[in-house]
Motif scaffolding. Structure first.
Motif, short mmCIF file in Angstrom:
data_model
loop_
_atom_site.label_atom_id
_atom_site.label_comp_id
_atom_site.label_asym_id
_atom_site.label_seq_id
_atom_site.Cartn_x
_atom_site.Cartn_y
_atom_site.Cartn_z
N TRP A 114 39.11 37.62 35.49
CA TRP A 114 37.95 36.99 36.12
C TRP A 114 37.32 37.93 37.15
O TRP A 114 36.09 37.95 37.32
N LYS A 115 38.15 38.69 37.82
CA LYS A 115 37.62 39.63 38.82
C LYS A 115 36.71 40.66 38.15
O LYS A 115 35.62 40.97 38.66
N PRO A 314 31.33 22.12 41.36
CA PRO A 314 32.54 22.24 42.20
C PRO A 314 33.76 21.54 41.60
O PRO A 314 34.89 21.84 42.00
N THR A 315 33.54 20.63 40.64
CA THR A 315 34.69 19.96 40.02
C THR A 315 35.24 20.75 38.83
O THR A 315 36.25 20.33 38.24
N ASP A 316 34.60 21.85 38.48
CA ASP A 316 35.09 22.68 37.38
C ASP A 316 36.48 23.20 37.73
O ASP A 316 36.68 23.80 38.80
N GLY A 317 37.42 23.01 36.83
CA GLY A 317 38.80 23.40 37.09
C GLY A 317 39.01 24.89 37.25
O GLY A 317 40.08 25.32 37.73
N ARG A 318 38.04 25.68 36.87
CA ARG A 318 38.17 27.14 36.98
C ARG A 318 37.76 27.67 38.35
O ARG A 318 37.99 28.85 38.65
N VAL A 319 37.15 26.85 39.17
CA VAL A 319 36.66 27.32 40.47
C VAL A 319 37.78 27.90 41.35
O VAL A 319 37.61 28.98 41.94
N LYS A 324 39.99 32.95 43.88
CA LYS A 324 41.05 33.95 44.02
C LYS A 324 40.58 35.31 43.50
O LYS A 324 40.85 36.35 44.10
N ALA A 325 39.91 35.26 42.36
CA ALA A 325 39.42 36.50 41.77
C ALA A 325 38.40 37.18 42.67
O ALA A 325 38.43 38.41 42.85
#
Length: 342
Positions: A114-115, A314-319, A324-325
């Motif tokens: 993701w980074k 903001p509710t997306d589980g990937r946020v 962190k990335a």
């Protein structure tokens, strides 16, 4: 000069041929109104510009929803990477495709992937965001004026479907060397982009903008990029434009040179540079020495990454993993190991 004007004509002629495929086929109810180019200054419209190759006019809102940034979340989450279906990049965040299960090592890998995507998209944002408001305004004015009338005005001033003035932007321009593509990517482009991000300037790579005469021994080398394969004689024969923002030919010719020492000190946060207030500057010989990605550079990529993440639901589980990335971008600083700033 005669040479610069001739080459400018080459670019304009080539782009005019490509633009024929971009013209809309229908007139919008005979509409008329303010020109869709009303947001642009007369100085820019009447100047010879280092224009972009026109992009396909695939829909009325193009290029706003095409190569620009109208849908950041889709570019981040849904864009197809250039890789095979079994590539780890395709499985980012997809726990079902990971047969081992998500453990600590898998999370590290996921953050890393993701980074990388965030860093590339941040570069993309950096290069295009100045054109966004202008693109929206042009689109709005086009809806009032009519597509055919707008296209006529764009043809009159030789403005392609991907040319924007970007009045508030500053530029860093650099001439492409006639060298191998690998060398250009790893040396010139890396250094130019690193410096431009730190200096908040848009990168424009050019070829054929020169004051040399035909009889000059430097004419051939400064007139065209030898890896090119079209009348433009630059990288856009093969690749898409790096930015929708377009400086004038005169601005490129008059751009003062910025040397490595000034660039490097600025990137390290150890002083400014003499041309800081100048709209267009030229990086003199970006292949000379490496510019490292310092805290100033990575901090800007981190800032842009968070702007992009803020656009998501903001509710997306990937946020959480994306946050962190983005934070992990700051750990890329290699300058703490070796100091090249002196």
């Amino acid at each position: 000069t005669e040479t610069g004007e001739a080459n400018s004509h080459d670019i304009a002629t080539h782009d005019e041929k490509l633009r024929k495929d971009d013209e809309p086929t229908e007139r919008k109810n005979g509409a008329s109104g303010p020109s869709c180019l009303s947001a642009n200054s007369q100085e820019w419209l009447l100047s010879a510009r280092y224009g972009n190759t026109p992009l396909n006019y695939s829909q009325p809102e193009f290029p706003l929803k095409g190569p620009l940034l109208d849908n950041l979340s889709a570019l981040l989450l849904d864009a197809q990477p250039i890789c095979h279906k079994q590539s780890p990049l395709m499985a980012i965040g997809d726990k079902e495709r990971n047969h081992i299960g998500i453990g600590n090592d898998d999370e590290v890998r996921e953050v890393r992937m993701w980074k990388i995507r965030l860093m590339y998209l941040s570069l993309y944002y950096h290069q295009h965001h100045h054109a966004m408001e202008e693109a929206r305004e042009r689109q709005r004015l086009q809806s009032v004026q009519g597509e055919q009338e707008c296209n006529n005005d764009m043809r009159k001033y030789n403005v392609s479907t991907f040319d924007y003035e970007c009045k508030n932007a500053k530029f860093m321009v650099a001439e492409l060397r006639n060298s191998g593509l690998g060398s250009i990517l790893t040396r010139d482009m890396f250094n130019v982009f690193t410096a431009a991000i730190a200096m908040d300037r848009i990168v424009v790579l050019y070829s054929g903008v020169t004051n040399a005469t035909v009889s000059s021994p430097f004419y051939f080398y400064s007139h065209r990029w030898q890896l090119s394969s079209c009348p433009r004689h630059d990288y856009q024969c093969t690749f898409q434009p790096l930015s929708g923002c377009v400086p004038t030919m005169d601005e490129i010719k008059r751009a003062p040179d910025v040397k490595y020492d000034h660039v490097n000190k600025f990137v390290y946060g150890r002083g400014g540079y003499p041309e800081e207030d100048t709209k267009v500057i030229r990086y003199d010989d970006p292949s000379k020495r490496y510019i490292l990605a310092t805290d100033r550079v990575l901090g800007e990529l981190h800032r842009i990454s968070n702007l992009i993440i803020d656009e998501l639901d903001p509710t997306d589980g990937r946020v959480p993993i994306l946050r962190k990335a983005a934070q992990d971008i700051l750990s890329e600083d290699d300058t703490k190991k070796t100091d090249f700033s002196k």
